[in-house]
Design a protein around this motif. Structure first.
Motif, PDB file in Angstrom:
ATOM      1  N   ASN A  86       2.519  37.102   1.044  1.00 31.58           N
ATOM      2  CA  ASN A  86       3.135  36.452   2.204  1.00 31.58           C
ATOM      3  C   ASN A  86       3.050  34.941   2.104  1.00 31.58           C
ATOM      4  N   LEU A  87       1.898  34.439   1.690  1.00 29.98           N
ATOM      5  CA  LEU A  87       1.746  33.003   1.498  1.00 29.98           C
ATOM      6  C   LEU A  87       2.707  32.500   0.421  1.00 29.98           C
ATOM      7  N   PRO A  94      14.221  29.152   2.599  1.00 26.89           N
ATOM      8  CA  PRO A  94      15.328  30.089   2.347  1.00 26.89           C
ATOM      9  C   PRO A  94      16.353  29.557   1.348  1.00 26.89           C
ATOM     10  N   ALA A  95      16.586  28.238   1.353  1.00 26.27           N
ATOM     11  CA  ALA A  95      17.574  27.668   0.430  1.00 26.27           C
ATOM     12  C   ALA A  95      17.184  27.900  -1.025  1.00 26.27           C
ATOM     13  N   PHE A  96      15.879  27.910  -1.307  1.00 29.50           N
ATOM     14  CA  PHE A  96      15.420  28.138  -2.681  1.00 29.50           C
ATOM     15  C   PHE A  96      15.879  29.513  -3.161  1.00 29.50           C
ATOM     16  N   TYR A  97      15.653  30.540  -2.329  1.00 29.59           N
ATOM     17  CA  TYR A  97      16.029  31.896  -2.724  1.00 29.59           C
ATOM     18  C   TYR A  97      17.545  32.059  -2.798  1.00 29.59           C
ATOM     19  N   SER A 145       7.319  49.316  -3.316  1.00 26.44           N
ATOM     20  CA  SER A 145       8.627  48.651  -3.268  1.00 26.44           C
ATOM     21  C   SER A 145       9.070  48.416  -1.829  1.00 26.44           C
ATOM     22  N   ILE A 146       8.833  49.409  -0.969  1.00 30.25           N
ATOM     23  CA  ILE A 146       9.181  49.260   0.452  1.00 30.25           C
ATOM     24  C   ILE A 146       8.376  48.131   1.082  1.00 30.25           C
ATOM     25  N   ILE A 152       9.730  40.517   2.046  1.00 28.75           N
ATOM     26  CA  ILE A 152      10.861  39.629   1.792  1.00 28.75           C
ATOM     27  C   ILE A 152      11.605  39.337   3.087  1.00 28.75           C
ATOM     28  N   LEU A 153      11.849  40.372   3.899  1.00 31.61           N
ATOM     29  CA  LEU A 153      12.497  40.180   5.197  1.00 31.61           C
ATOM     30  C   LEU A 153      11.650  39.289   6.097  1.00 31.61           C
ATOM     31  N   GLN A 154      10.330  39.503   6.071  1.00 33.52           N
ATOM     32  CA  GLN A 154       9.436  38.705   6.902  1.00 33.52           C
ATOM     33  C   GLN A 154       9.466  37.237   6.494  1.00 33.52           C
ATOM     34  N   SER A 155       9.557  36.976   5.194  1.00 34.37           N
ATOM     35  CA  SER A 155       9.546  35.592   4.726  1.00 34.37           C
ATOM     36  C   SER A 155      10.790  34.839   5.163  1.00 34.37           C
TER      37      SER A 155
END
Length: 204
Positions: A86-87, A94-97, A145-146, A152-155
């Motif tokens: 998470n960290l 978000p722009a990086f991803y 994987s889940i 990923i959604l949380q980030s």
């Protein structure tokens, strides 16, 4: 000027502002070298981004090895690993991803890093089954994987921090044996959030 200094500085800039919006001139200015000197290290921005991900891959590998040594049982290791992931995810805007998909080689390297984290999660679960902390006869590769997809959604800032803690520990409790629950039960809600979601802000 060391190559490592350039990589650390570049990675920090890309993490905060994205990749497309940062020029090679801005990177050079941040490191206090000329653009010409920067190009003597890296022939293109794509090469620089790829080198940054190689450097990050080394850091993540060290983090995973250290975590393996420092935790006492698979439950604690899984909680600590979740916090680290998470960290890690929250340290990039978000722009990086969004931007990295345009840099094919670097994107492949980022996927390798994420797969390594996912595999480590699965290893925690499988070790926990062998030691009696997690329920057997579950597909923990799929579960890992889940869990990665959830993080990923949380980030991306779609779930509030308190809800993240509740969702994660509810998810984890459903996979624990009585032995696992006794370990997990030793963590208070505030400690849960501290260990698993110990960062201060979301990127929107």
């Amino acid at each position: 000027m060391s190559k490592q200094t350039i990589l650390v500085t570049s990675l920090n800039i890309f993490a905060h502002f994205g990749i497309k919006s940062v020029s090679m001139s801005q990177v050079a200015n941040s490191v206090r070298i000329s653009k010409r000197t920067l190009y003597s290290y890296f022939n293109s921005k794509e090469e620089l981004v790829g080198a940054c991900l190689d450097y990050e891959d080394e850091n993540v590998s060290v983090m995973l090895r250290d975590l393996e040594r420092q935790t006492k049982n698979p439950v604690g290791r899984l909680v600590s690993l979740t916090k680290k992931i998470n960290l890690y995810r929250a340290s990039y805007c978000p722009a990086f991803y969004k931007d990295i998909v345009c840099f094919h080689n670097a994107n492949l390297k980022l996927n390798v890093i994420c797969r390594r984290m996912r595999d480590q999660l699965a290893a925690c679960f499988n070790d926990g089954v062998e030691e009696g902390f997690f329920l057997p006869e579950r597909n923990y590769e799929v579960i890992a994987s889940i869990l990665m997809e959830q993080m990923i959604l949380q980030s991306r800032g779609r779930i509030s921090v308190p809800h993240r803690s509740t969702a994660f520990f509810t998810f984890l409790r459903g996979l624990c044996t009585e032995k696992g629950l006794s370990v997990l039960g030793g963590m208070t809600p505030s400690e849960d959030e501290k260990y698993a979601y110990g960062y201060e802000y979301d990127f929107q």
